[in-house]
Design a protein around this motif. Structure first.
Motif, PDB file in Angstrom:
ATOM      1  N   LEU A  91       0.626  -1.208  -0.083  1.00 48.59           N
ATOM      2  CA  LEU A  91       0.103  -0.103  -0.026  1.00 48.59           C
ATOM      3  C   LEU A  91       0.901   1.357  -0.027  1.00 48.59           C
ATOM      4  CD1 LEU A  91      -2.817  -1.111   2.655  1.00 48.59           C
ATOM      5  CD2 LEU A  91      -3.096  -0.829   0.105  1.00 48.59           C
ATOM      6  N   CYS A  92       0.447   2.231  -0.691  1.00 45.36           N
ATOM      7  CA  CYS A  92       0.919   3.578  -0.580  1.00 45.36           C
ATOM      8  C   CYS A  92       0.007   4.785  -0.260  1.00 45.36           C
ATOM      9  CB  CYS A  92       1.365   3.795  -2.174  1.00 45.36           C
ATOM     10  SG  CYS A  92       2.113   5.571  -2.288  1.00 45.36           S
ATOM     11  N   ALA A  93       0.508   5.483   0.475  1.00 49.74           N
ATOM     12  CA  ALA A  93      -0.303   6.461   1.087  1.00 49.74           C
ATOM     13  C   ALA A  93       0.551   7.877   0.832  1.00 49.74           C
ATOM     14  CB  ALA A  93      -0.515   6.264   2.527  1.00 49.74           C
ATOM     15  N   SER A  94      -0.261   8.998   0.759  1.00 50.81           N
ATOM     16  CA  SER A  94       0.216  10.156   0.922  1.00 50.81           C
ATOM     17  C   SER A  94      -0.355  11.300   1.697  1.00 50.81           C
ATOM     18  CB  SER A  94       0.389  10.810  -0.625  1.00 50.81           C
ATOM     19  OG  SER A  94      -0.878  11.285  -1.252  1.00 50.81           O
ATOM     20  N   SER A  95       0.397  12.257   2.137  1.00 48.67           N
ATOM     21  CA  SER A  95      -0.466  13.174   2.742  1.00 48.67           C
ATOM     22  C   SER A  95       0.174  14.737   2.759  1.00 48.67           C
ATOM     23  CB  SER A  95      -0.040  12.790   4.675  1.00 48.67           C
ATOM     24  OG  SER A  95       0.939  13.030   5.092  1.00 48.67           O
ATOM     25  N   LEU A  96      -0.539  15.623   3.097  1.00 54.25           N
ATOM     26  CA  LEU A  96      -0.285  16.985   2.668  1.00 54.25           C
ATOM     27  C   LEU A  96       1.363  17.379   3.041  1.00 54.25           C
ATOM     28  CD1 LEU A  96      -1.552  19.314   1.289  1.00 54.25           C
ATOM     29  CD2 LEU A  96      -2.238  20.292   3.502  1.00 54.25           C
ATOM     30  N   ALA A  97       1.510  16.725   4.488  1.00 53.37           N
ATOM     31  CA  ALA A  97       2.923  16.832   5.002  1.00 53.37           C
ATOM     32  C   ALA A  97       2.853  15.705   6.194  1.00 53.37           C
ATOM     33  CB  ALA A  97       3.167  18.246   5.755  1.00 53.37           C
ATOM     34  N   LEU A  98       3.850  15.722   6.990  1.00 55.81           N
ATOM     35  CA  LEU A  98       4.128  14.864   7.958  1.00 55.81           C
ATOM     36  C   LEU A  98       3.095  15.202   9.098  1.00 55.81           C
ATOM     37  CD1 LEU A  98       7.794  13.659   8.384  1.00 55.81           C
ATOM     38  CD2 LEU A  98       5.729  12.358   7.474  1.00 55.81           C
ATOM     39  N   ALA A  99       3.297  16.503   9.734  1.00 55.83           N
ATOM     40  CA  ALA A  99       2.643  16.841  10.629  1.00 55.83           C
ATOM     41  C   ALA A  99       2.777  18.420  10.903  1.00 55.83           C
ATOM     42  CB  ALA A  99       3.125  16.231  12.078  1.00 55.83           C
ATOM     43  N   SER A 100       1.926  19.081  11.638  1.00 58.11           N
ATOM     44  CA  SER A 100       2.014  20.519  11.902  1.00 58.11           C
ATOM     45  C   SER A 100       1.529  20.696  13.392  1.00 58.11           C
ATOM     46  CB  SER A 100       0.974  21.353  10.763  1.00 58.11           C
ATOM     47  OG  SER A 100       1.094  22.656  11.069  1.00 58.11           O
ATOM     48  N   GLY A 101       2.514  21.313  14.143  1.00 59.21           N
ATOM     49  CA  GLY A 101       2.411  21.457  15.614  1.00 59.21           C
ATOM     50  C   GLY A 101       1.977  20.408  16.191  1.00 59.21           C
ATOM     51  N   GLY A 102       2.586  19.020  15.810  1.00 58.69           N
ATOM     52  CA  GLY A 102       2.243  17.961  16.697  1.00 58.69           C
ATOM     53  C   GLY A 102       1.145  17.242  16.228  1.00 58.69           C
ATOM     54  N   ALA A 103       0.213  17.691  15.310  1.00 61.19           N
ATOM     55  CA  ALA A 103      -0.772  16.951  14.769  1.00 61.19           C
ATOM     56  C   ALA A 103      -0.495  16.448  13.469  1.00 61.19           C
ATOM     57  CB  ALA A 103      -2.255  18.231  14.539  1.00 61.19           C
TER      58      ALA A 103
ATOM     59  N   ALA B  92      -4.479   3.103  14.764  1.00 62.31           N
ATOM     60  CA  ALA B  92      -3.252   3.499  14.238  1.00 62.31           C
ATOM     61  C   ALA B  92      -2.836   4.522  15.422  1.00 62.31           C
ATOM     62  CB  ALA B  92      -3.023   4.038  13.001  1.00 62.31           C
ATOM     63  N   VAL B  93      -1.603   4.868  15.734  1.00 62.05           N
ATOM     64  CA  VAL B  93      -1.237   5.496  16.560  1.00 62.05           C
ATOM     65  C   VAL B  93       0.340   6.402  16.121  1.00 62.05           C
ATOM     66  CG1 VAL B  93      -0.160   5.799  19.116  1.00 62.05           C
ATOM     67  CG2 VAL B  93      -1.846   4.167  18.602  1.00 62.05           C
ATOM     68  N   LYS B  94       0.163   7.603  16.465  1.00 69.26           N
ATOM     69  CA  LYS B  94       1.421   8.270  15.855  1.00 69.26           C
ATOM     70  C   LYS B  94       2.090   9.222  17.214  1.00 69.26           C
ATOM     71  CE  LYS B  94       3.582  11.585  12.757  1.00 69.26           C
ATOM     72  NZ  LYS B  94       4.351  12.177  13.978  1.00 69.26           N
ATOM     73  N   PRO B  95       3.178   8.742  17.503  1.00 67.45           N
ATOM     74  CA  PRO B  95       3.876   9.661  18.854  1.00 67.45           C
ATOM     75  C   PRO B  95       4.208  10.946  18.186  1.00 67.45           C
ATOM     76  CG  PRO B  95       4.766   7.284  18.492  1.00 67.45           C
ATOM     77  CD  PRO B  95       4.031   7.687  17.311  1.00 67.45           C
ATOM     78  N   PHE B  96       4.401  11.926  19.098  1.00 69.33           N
ATOM     79  CA  PHE B  96       4.615  13.371  18.472  1.00 69.33           C
ATOM     80  C   PHE B  96       5.923  13.268  17.619  1.00 69.33           C
ATOM     81  CE2 PHE B  96       3.933  17.991  19.229  1.00 69.33           C
ATOM     82  CZ  PHE B  96       5.406  18.373  18.899  1.00 69.33           C
ATOM     83  N   TYR B  97       6.693  12.433  18.163  1.00 70.40           N
ATOM     84  CA  TYR B  97       8.174  12.325  17.205  1.00 70.40           C
ATOM     85  C   TYR B  97       8.187  10.850  16.832  1.00 70.40           C
ATOM     86  CZ  TYR B  97       9.756  16.708  18.754  1.00 70.40           C
ATOM     87  OH  TYR B  97       9.646  18.139  19.240  1.00 70.40           O
ATOM     88  N   GLY B  98       7.601  10.408  15.754  1.00 68.41           N
ATOM     89  CA  GLY B  98       7.579   8.922  15.278  1.00 68.41           C
ATOM     90  C   GLY B  98       6.765   8.833  14.001  1.00 68.41           C
ATOM     91  N   LYS B  99       6.597   7.470  13.941  1.00 69.96           N
ATOM     92  CA  LYS B  99       5.756   6.924  12.565  1.00 69.96           C
ATOM     93  C   LYS B  99       4.581   6.625  13.151  1.00 69.96           C
ATOM     94  CE  LYS B  99       9.131   4.136  11.757  1.00 69.96           C
ATOM     95  NZ  LYS B  99      10.378   4.901  12.286  1.00 69.96           N
ATOM     96  N   LEU B 100       3.652   6.618  12.118  1.00 70.60           N
ATOM     97  CA  LEU B 100       2.471   5.789  12.323  1.00 70.60           C
ATOM     98  C   LEU B 100       2.330   4.754  12.385  1.00 70.60           C
ATOM     99  CD1 LEU B 100      -0.766   6.924  12.582  1.00 70.60           C
ATOM    100  CD2 LEU B 100      -0.701   6.383  10.023  1.00 70.60           C
ATOM    101  N   THR B 101       1.926   3.874  13.587  1.00 70.95           N
ATOM    102  CA  THR B 101       2.013   2.506  13.571  1.00 70.95           C
ATOM    103  C   THR B 101       0.571   1.938  13.784  1.00 70.95           C
ATOM    104  OG1 THR B 101       4.116   2.484  15.150  1.00 70.95           O
ATOM    105  CG2 THR B 101       2.695   0.862  15.156  1.00 70.95           C
ATOM    106  N   PHE B 102       0.313   0.920  13.058  1.00 72.02           N
ATOM    107  CA  PHE B 102      -1.078   0.398  12.918  1.00 72.02           C
ATOM    108  C   PHE B 102      -1.009  -1.123  13.874  1.00 72.02           C
ATOM    109  CE2 PHE B 102      -3.221   2.544   9.525  1.00 72.02           C
ATOM    110  CZ  PHE B 102      -2.465   3.256   8.960  1.00 72.02           C
ATOM    111  N   GLY B 103      -2.259  -0.945  14.313  1.00 69.36           N
ATOM    112  CA  GLY B 103      -2.704  -2.291  14.953  1.00 69.36           C
ATOM    113  C   GLY B 103      -2.997  -3.514  13.850  1.00 69.36           C
ATOM    114  N   GLN B 104      -3.083  -4.708  14.342  1.00 69.74           N
ATOM    115  CA  GLN B 104      -3.170  -5.913  13.447  1.00 69.74           C
ATOM    116  C   GLN B 104      -4.528  -5.796  12.708  1.00 69.74           C
ATOM    117  OE1 GLN B 104      -2.810  -5.879  16.712  1.00 69.74           O
ATOM    118  NE2 GLN B 104      -1.780  -7.808  17.454  1.00 69.74           N
ATOM    119  N   GLY B 105      -5.775  -4.950  13.116  1.00 69.83           N
ATOM    120  CA  GLY B 105      -6.732  -4.898  12.309  1.00 69.83           C
ATOM    121  C   GLY B 105      -7.717  -5.955  13.060  1.00 69.83           C
ATOM    122  N   THR B 106      -8.974  -5.436  12.881  1.00 70.58           N
ATOM    123  CA  THR B 106     -10.358  -6.213  13.357  1.00 70.58           C
ATOM    124  C   THR B 106     -11.245  -6.247  12.368  1.00 70.58           C
ATOM    125  OG1 THR B 106      -9.988  -5.729  15.647  1.00 70.58           O
ATOM    126  CG2 THR B 106     -11.987  -6.647  15.211  1.00 70.58           C
ATOM    127  N   ILE B 107     -11.608  -7.509  11.849  1.00 71.47           N
ATOM    128  CA  ILE B 107     -12.588  -7.888  10.959  1.00 71.47           C
ATOM    129  C   ILE B 107     -13.990  -7.758  11.501  1.00 71.47           C
ATOM    130  CG2 ILE B 107     -13.454  -9.439   9.343  1.00 71.47           C
ATOM    131  CD1 ILE B 107     -10.531 -10.707   9.102  1.00 71.47           C
TER     132      ILE B 107
END
Lengths: 118, 112
Positions: A91-103, B92-107
């Motif tokens: 899967l590929c995804a895109s977004s406007l940017a990574l984040a802004s102000g922590g969001a 999915a969870v994204k820490p302030f400094y970090g990447k988006l991490t997904f759970g395994q999914g629920t059907i």
């Protein structure tokens, strides 16, 4: 407007062959992500690109995997010497940017490429 | 390493039943939280998100989720499911400094 597109939608390849998967992000989106979705495994992060910054390759499972993003738009994920365990939906995804102000910005996903390695 | 856990792999309900899908994460700092949904044959799409403020967030199609910081949880709820809610749901969870991490999914399968 047009969403994220990926090609091919399906790819069957023989073990040991190289494959290239393509992603066209939404126009104007500076961040692009690749994920791998295996049955029952959720989405596994592979790599992301943000503007002109060096990509975060920390999720690539081996050196057989590589990706590039040309001109800040289209991206290609290449898998060399494919193995049966590489079979998955990419899967590929895109977004406007990574984040802004922590969001974090919402990621928009493409339809995926189903890769089958025989 | 941060992780996201979804407690149920497959949930089967009848129409009009109430739904709650569990999601717990391991990261202790500031996080952004998401629920994505993938309907059969369709792309992943955002259902709802939490960044800050009111911990009860409402999304599309009558879904809501509650962020409970003390429990590191972000459970998804819907009071009355419909057959059209049949799909796979990803937390999915994204820490302030970090990447988006997904759970395994629920059907989720909803029987008419």
């Amino acid at each position: 407007g047009a969403g994220v597109s990926q090609s091919p939608s399906n790819k069957v390849t023989e073990k040991g062959k190289d494959v290239e998967l393509r992603c066209d992000p939404i126009s104007g989106h500076t961040a692009l992500y690749w994920y791998r979705q295996s049955l029952g495994q959720g989405l596994e992060f592979l790599i992301y690109f943000q503007g002109n910054s060096a990509p975060d390759k920390s999720g690539l499972p081996s050196d057989r995997f590589s990706a590039e993003r040309t001109g800040g738009s289209v991206s290609t994920l290449t898998i060399q010497r494919t193995q049966q365990e590489d079979s998955a939906v990419y899967l590929c995804a895109s977004s406007l940017a990574l984040a802004s102000g922590g969001a974090a910005y919402e990621q928009y996903f493409g339809p995926g490429t189903r890769l089958t390695v025989t | 390493a941060q992780s996201v856990s979804q407690h149920n792999h497959h949930v089967i309900l009848s129409e009009a039943a109430s739904l709650e899908l569990g999601c717990n994460y391991s990261y202790g700092g500031t996080v952004n939280l998401f629920w994505y949904v993938q309907y059969p044959g369709q792309h992943l799409q955002l259902l709802l998100k939490y960044f800050s403020g009111d911990p009860l967030v409402k999304g599309i199609k009558g879904f809501e989720a509650e962020f409970i910081k003390s429990k590191f949880s972000f459970n998804l709820r819907k009071p009355s499911v419909q057959w059209s809610d049949t799909a796979e749901y990803f937390c999915a969870v994204k820490p302030f400094y970090g990447k988006l991490t997904f759970g395994q999914g629920t059907i989720l399968t909803v029987h008419p």
